[in-house]
Design an enzyme around this catalytic site. Sequence first.
Site, PDB file in Angstrom:
ATOM      1  N   ARG A   1       3.892 -13.155   3.244  1.00 18.78           N
ATOM      2  CA  ARG A   1       2.557 -12.586   3.086  1.00 18.78           C
ATOM      3  C   ARG A   1       2.650 -11.060   3.164  1.00 18.78           C
ATOM      4  NH1 ARG A   1       1.374 -16.742   1.094  1.00 18.78           N
ATOM      5  NH2 ARG A   1      -0.151 -18.255   1.790  1.00 18.78           N
TER       6      ARG A   1
ATOM      7  N   HIS B   1       3.164 -12.430  -6.596  1.00 18.24           N
ATOM      8  CA  HIS B   1       2.919 -13.626  -5.770  1.00 18.24           C
ATOM      9  C   HIS B   1       3.215 -14.913  -6.562  1.00 18.24           C
ATOM     10  CE1 HIS B   1       0.521 -15.315  -2.127  1.00 18.24           C
ATOM     11  NE2 HIS B   1       1.403 -16.202  -2.553  1.00 18.24           N
TER      12      HIS B   1
HETATM   13  P1  NDP Z   1       6.539 -23.432   8.280  1.00 21.95           P
HETATM   14  O1  NDP Z   1       5.304 -23.559   9.089  1.00 21.95           O
HETATM   15  O2  NDP Z   1       7.327 -24.660   7.961  1.00 21.95           O
HETATM   16  O3  NDP Z   1       7.556 -22.412   9.026  1.00 21.95           O
HETATM   17  C1  NDP Z   1       7.131 -21.306   9.733  1.00 21.95           C
HETATM   18  C2  NDP Z   1       8.310 -20.746  10.526  1.00 21.95           C
HETATM   19  O4  NDP Z   1       7.894 -19.506  11.126  1.00 21.95           O
HETATM   20  C3  NDP Z   1       8.757 -21.661  11.667  1.00 21.95           C
HETATM   21  O5  NDP Z   1      10.156 -21.645  11.783  1.00 21.95           O
HETATM   22  C4  NDP Z   1       8.124 -21.016  12.896  1.00 21.95           C
HETATM   23  O6  NDP Z   1       8.834 -21.225  14.097  1.00 21.95           O
HETATM   24  C5  NDP Z   1       8.209 -19.552  12.518  1.00 21.95           C
HETATM   25  N1  NDP Z   1       7.235 -18.755  13.273  1.00 21.95           N
HETATM   26  C6  NDP Z   1       5.877 -18.873  13.282  1.00 21.95           C
HETATM   27  N2  NDP Z   1       5.331 -17.962  14.125  1.00 21.95           N
HETATM   28  C7  NDP Z   1       6.369 -17.285  14.650  1.00 21.95           C
HETATM   29  C8  NDP Z   1       6.458 -16.235  15.592  1.00 21.95           C
HETATM   30  N3  NDP Z   1       5.366 -15.699  16.160  1.00 21.95           N
HETATM   31  N4  NDP Z   1       7.673 -15.774  15.920  1.00 21.95           N
HETATM   32  C9  NDP Z   1       8.795 -16.313  15.373  1.00 21.95           C
HETATM   33  N5  NDP Z   1       8.774 -17.314  14.466  1.00 21.95           N
HETATM   34  C10 NDP Z   1       7.586 -17.782  14.120  1.00 21.95           C
HETATM   35  O7  NDP Z   1       6.142 -22.668   6.957  1.00 21.95           O
HETATM   36  P2  NDP Z   1       6.821 -22.744   5.501  1.00 21.95           P
HETATM   37  O8  NDP Z   1       8.276 -22.519   5.659  1.00 21.95           O
HETATM   38  O9  NDP Z   1       6.379 -23.935   4.777  1.00 21.95           O
HETATM   39  O10 NDP Z   1       6.125 -21.479   4.795  1.00 21.95           O
HETATM   40  C11 NDP Z   1       6.286 -20.176   5.324  1.00 21.95           C
HETATM   41  C12 NDP Z   1       5.318 -19.211   4.664  1.00 21.95           C
HETATM   42  O11 NDP Z   1       5.743 -18.909   3.339  1.00 21.95           O
HETATM   43  C13 NDP Z   1       3.891 -19.717   4.457  1.00 21.95           C
HETATM   44  O12 NDP Z   1       3.148 -19.635   5.652  1.00 21.95           O
HETATM   45  C14 NDP Z   1       3.372 -18.776   3.392  1.00 21.95           C
HETATM   46  O13 NDP Z   1       2.803 -17.647   4.004  1.00 21.95           O
HETATM   47  C15 NDP Z   1       4.632 -18.350   2.652  1.00 21.95           C
HETATM   48  N6  NDP Z   1       4.634 -18.835   1.273  1.00 21.95           N
HETATM   49  C16 NDP Z   1       4.664 -17.910   0.252  1.00 21.95           C
HETATM   50  C17 NDP Z   1       4.688 -18.318  -1.059  1.00 21.95           C
HETATM   51  C18 NDP Z   1       4.823 -17.329  -2.160  1.00 21.95           C
HETATM   52  O14 NDP Z   1       4.715 -17.701  -3.331  1.00 21.95           O
HETATM   53  N7  NDP Z   1       5.097 -16.070  -1.878  1.00 21.95           N
HETATM   54  C19 NDP Z   1       4.648 -19.742  -1.417  1.00 21.95           C
HETATM   55  C20 NDP Z   1       4.643 -20.633  -0.274  1.00 21.95           C
HETATM   56  C21 NDP Z   1       4.628 -20.179   1.017  1.00 21.95           C
HETATM   57  P3  NDP Z   1       9.058 -22.706  14.693  1.00 21.95           P
HETATM   58  O15 NDP Z   1      10.052 -23.369  13.776  1.00 21.95           O
HETATM   59  O16 NDP Z   1       9.618 -22.473  16.035  1.00 21.95           O
HETATM   60  O17 NDP Z   1       7.717 -23.379  14.669  1.00 21.95           O
HETATM   61  C1  OXD Z   2       1.348 -20.709  -0.510  1.00 21.05           C
HETATM   62  C2  OXD Z   2       1.317 -19.650  -1.497  1.00 21.05           C
HETATM   63  O1  OXD Z   2       1.192 -20.418   0.680  1.00 21.05           O
HETATM   64  O2  OXD Z   2       1.244 -19.953  -2.709  1.00 21.05           O
HETATM   65  O3  OXD Z   2       1.531 -21.878  -0.900  1.00 21.05           O
HETATM   66  O4  OXD Z   2       1.427 -18.468  -1.150  1.00 21.05           O
END
Ligand code: NDP
Ligand code: OXD
EC number: 1.1.1.79
Length: 286
Positions: A201, A249
């Site tokens: 993001r 994006h």
């Molecule tokens: P998940 O919820 O599976 O993973 C999130 C990870 O972040 C977990 O490992 C979590 O830790 C870690 N995390 C969360 N908060 C913290 C913190 N405060 N400190 C340290 N680590 C933290 O999400 P996804 O992998 O499915 O997706 C990740 C992000 O990718 C989405 O939220 C979205 O914003 C972005 N995205 C972007 C896209 C694009 O096209 N650019 C498309 C799809 C997604 P823990 O494992 O310990 O819970």
């Molecule tokens: C998602 C994205 O979070 O498209 O799936 O950014």
Amino acid sequence: RVREWKAGDNQPADYALVWHPPVEMLQGRALKAVFALGAGVDSILSKLRDHPDMLPLSIPLFRLEDTGMGRQMQEYAVSQVLHWFRRFDDYQALKLASRWQPLPEYRADEFTIGIMGAGVLGAKVAESLQPWGFPLRVWSRSRKSWPQVQSFAGQAELGGFLQGTRVLINLLPNTAETVGIINQTLLAQLPDESYLLNLARGVHVVEEELLAALNNGKLKGAMLDVFSREPLPQESPLWAHPRVAMTPHVAAVTRPMEAIAYIAGTISRLERGESVSGQVDRQRGY
Ligand code: NDP
Ligand code: OXD
């Protein structure tokens, strides 16, 4: 039966599939569950902060887990890391100056990749970078035990994670704890001439502080898919910066057929009373 919701539709429904839902679509409905049509649920949760009655806590919110996004993130990350590792950025600059000049190679064992966020997508990206011989590390809230990946957990280990990370890949969710996390203080802890790949993001990055790090040599390059304002405003200095590359994006888009198959499977399991994954913890914010 599936129908497209339109303003004024007050007919009952069991499940809702949404991305940027209008408040009246969800408010006051006896839904069994709501499905976000993406991986990140920050826009839905931020709307819920202003309209908490839009979705009572008793109605679970699910998000997409992978559904084809993992593969897209792998393609993006591997191609960009190899681009930097093989110094194609430097060779492009030399080409523009009409200079024929072989450069020293980077060593894979010194090209450490650090992934912030070790969830569904972070795990896929780590897996795809494994065959290339780069030291890999991840940072998350909870510790991971993944073969050949160093795990750092929590705020206390963020400094250790950053030290020595040559390529920083962001795959964190947008939460109160992660907004603005890629700032001057964080960037200063990376080695000089590091790289940033932001796939998560835009609000994770303090854009002026990113530009300062690019201009003072801390960062050698940044590849950005996401921005604090999208579309990126025309006046943003990021457009013209020679060491910033960007995409609008599109790192991982929702693939409708895979998303629908996943949601249909989850609904079937919910209806049978079985356990399912992908439920958002609204308190935690992801
Ligand atoms: P998940 O919820 O599976 O993973 C999130 C990870 O972040 C977990 O490992 C979590 O830790 C870690 N995390 C969360 N908060 C913290 C913190 N405060 N400190 C340290 N680590 C933290 O999400 P996804 O992998 O499915 O997706 C990740 C992000 O990718 C989405 O939220 C979205 O914003 C972005 N995205 C972007 C896209 C694009 O096209 N650019 C498309 C799809 C997604 P823990 O494992 O310990 O819970
Ligand atoms: C998602 C994205 O979070 O498209 O799936 O950014």
